[in-house]
Design a protein around this motif. Structure first.
Motif, PDB file in Angstrom:
ATOM      1  N   PHE A 226      25.904  -0.435 -50.392  1.00 14.17           N
ATOM      2  CA  PHE A 226      25.749  -1.807 -50.860  1.00 14.17           C
ATOM      3  C   PHE A 226      24.294  -2.257 -50.894  1.00 14.17           C
ATOM      4  O   PHE A 226      23.969  -3.311 -51.465  1.00 14.17           O
ATOM      5  CB  PHE A 226      26.550  -2.780 -49.976  1.00 14.17           C
ATOM      6  CG  PHE A 226      25.909  -3.073 -48.634  1.00 14.17           C
ATOM      7  CD1 PHE A 226      25.085  -4.183 -48.466  1.00 14.17           C
ATOM      8  CD2 PHE A 226      26.115  -2.242 -47.547  1.00 14.17           C
ATOM      9  CE1 PHE A 226      24.492  -4.448 -47.239  1.00 14.17           C
ATOM     10  CE2 PHE A 226      25.526  -2.502 -46.317  1.00 14.17           C
ATOM     11  CZ  PHE A 226      24.714  -3.607 -46.168  1.00 14.17           C
TER      12      PHE A 226
ATOM     13  N   TRP B 119      25.370   0.930 -45.896  1.00 13.07           N
ATOM     14  CA  TRP B 119      26.760   1.225 -46.274  1.00 13.07           C
ATOM     15  C   TRP B 119      27.727   0.299 -45.555  1.00 13.07           C
ATOM     16  O   TRP B 119      27.472  -0.145 -44.430  1.00 13.07           O
ATOM     17  CB  TRP B 119      27.133   2.669 -45.914  1.00 13.07           C
ATOM     18  CG  TRP B 119      26.464   3.702 -46.742  1.00 13.07           C
ATOM     19  CD1 TRP B 119      26.928   4.279 -47.901  1.00 13.07           C
ATOM     20  CD2 TRP B 119      25.179   4.308 -46.504  1.00 13.07           C
ATOM     21  NE1 TRP B 119      26.018   5.194 -48.381  1.00 13.07           N
ATOM     22  CE2 TRP B 119      24.935   5.238 -47.545  1.00 13.07           C
ATOM     23  CE3 TRP B 119      24.218   4.151 -45.504  1.00 13.07           C
ATOM     24  CZ2 TRP B 119      23.777   6.004 -47.617  1.00 13.07           C
ATOM     25  CZ3 TRP B 119      23.053   4.909 -45.577  1.00 13.07           C
ATOM     26  CH2 TRP B 119      22.841   5.821 -46.622  1.00 13.07           C
TER      27      TRP B 119
ATOM     28  N   VAL C  66      27.047   9.500 -45.543  1.00 14.34           N
ATOM     29  CA  VAL C  66      28.443   9.256 -45.902  1.00 14.34           C
ATOM     30  C   VAL C  66      29.356  10.253 -45.198  1.00 14.34           C
ATOM     31  O   VAL C  66      30.418   9.886 -44.673  1.00 14.34           O
ATOM     32  CB  VAL C  66      28.626   9.322 -47.432  1.00 14.34           C
ATOM     33  CG1 VAL C  66      30.109   9.262 -47.799  1.00 14.34           C
ATOM     34  CG2 VAL C  66      27.858   8.194 -48.104  1.00 14.34           C
TER      35      VAL C  66
ATOM     36  N   GLU D 148      31.036   2.698 -48.834  1.00 18.75           N
ATOM     37  CA  GLU D 148      30.387   2.252 -50.062  1.00 18.75           C
ATOM     38  C   GLU D 148      28.931   1.871 -49.800  1.00 18.75           C
ATOM     39  O   GLU D 148      28.636   1.179 -48.825  1.00 18.75           O
ATOM     40  CB  GLU D 148      31.115   1.033 -50.636  1.00 18.75           C
ATOM     41  CG  GLU D 148      32.558   1.286 -51.036  1.00 18.75           C
ATOM     42  CD  GLU D 148      33.257   0.011 -51.458  1.00 18.75           C
ATOM     43  OE1 GLU D 148      33.519  -0.146 -52.669  1.00 18.75           O
ATOM     44  OE2 GLU D 148      33.512  -0.840 -50.580  1.00 18.75           O
TER      45      GLU D 148
ATOM     46  N   ASP E 243      36.682   4.424 -47.184  1.00 20.86           N
ATOM     47  CA  ASP E 243      36.155   3.436 -48.137  1.00 20.86           C
ATOM     48  C   ASP E 243      34.659   3.193 -47.915  1.00 20.86           C
ATOM     49  O   ASP E 243      34.192   2.049 -47.911  1.00 20.86           O
ATOM     50  CB  ASP E 243      36.908   2.103 -48.024  1.00 20.86           C
ATOM     51  CG  ASP E 243      38.389   2.238 -48.293  1.00 20.86           C
ATOM     52  OD1 ASP E 243      38.775   3.171 -49.021  1.00 20.86           O
ATOM     53  OD2 ASP E 243      39.168   1.422 -47.777  1.00 20.86           O
TER      54      ASP E 243
END
Length: 223
Positions: free
Chosen positions: A208, A217, A194, A206, A204
């Protein structure tokens, strides 16, 4: 990644990938669903690590108006992608090389599946920055690959090997391959993944997808 230059390994790639990556078809479906958040019906998608053509084929079948540029350093894998795409190949430009060899223009979306775990931190950040520069503002990037803290590599890779095994049990022969992979792959923890995406400019970010040693991500270039 010399394995992907070996004809025998390339011929088995699709079968082995489907066996080794939990929910690979679902991963492809989730990826093109996430791409559709920023890619219009007639949009263009950059696919880095496109060799084999599995994700390209899935994306092309799901979105008949999308066009693609697929980039991969392995000529044999690109030949396999061409075969896999069939009639869909007319909407795909295949480029032999790395991200720096991709066309320098802004795409509506981009993906990099099962590829970044081969790159060290510096190479990964450079690649993410190049992907960022090739995305339109608001464009979505989807990535998925092996991700785990270095001290947990054997733990997670052993579980993934058990999944890939027909018996669900890791053999002595498997153990040697697990140790070699743990030493070879410069995998990063989820936190570091990240952080690199954010350092490259994405927002943003995230999670998933999470499946044993694999994580995925979705991230966005700011408007």
């Amino acid at each position: 990644m010399s394995t992907f230059q070996d004809a025998a390994a390339v011929s088995r790639y699709q079968e082995t990938a489907l066996a080794k990556v939990p929910g690979m078809a679902a991963l492809h479906r989730m990826t093109h669903m996430l791409l559709a958040e920023s890619v219009p019906a007639d949009g263009e998608v950059l696919v880095l690590g496109a060799g084999g053509g599995l994700e390209l084929s899935a994306f092309a079948q799901a979105h008949s108006g999308w066009r693609f540029v697929g980039v991969d350093p392995s000529a044999p894998m690109l030949e396999l992608a061409q075969e896999t795409l069939g009639a869909g190949a007319s909407r795909v430009e295949l480029v032999e090389g790395f991200i720096e060899d991709a066309p320098v223009r802004q795409f509506d979306g981009a993906t990099c599946l099962l590829t970044l775990h081969f790159l060290d931190r510096e190479g990964r950040l450079r690649t993410l920055r190049e992907l960022f520069q090739r995305l339109k503002p608001g464009g979505v990037l989807v990535v998925a690959h092996h991700s785990y803290a270095p001290e947990e590599s054997l733990h997670w890779l052993r579980r993934s090997a058990a999944f890939a095994s027909a018996s669900g049990v890791v053999s002595e022969q498997d153990e040697a391959g697990i140790a070699a992979m743990a030493a070879k792959l410069p995998a990063l923890s989820a936190q570091d993944e990240v952080a690199l995406l954010e350092t490259a400019g994405f927002v943003d970010v995230e999670l998933f997808y999470a499946a044993l040693s694999f994580r995925g991500w979705v991230a966005r270039r700011l408007l």
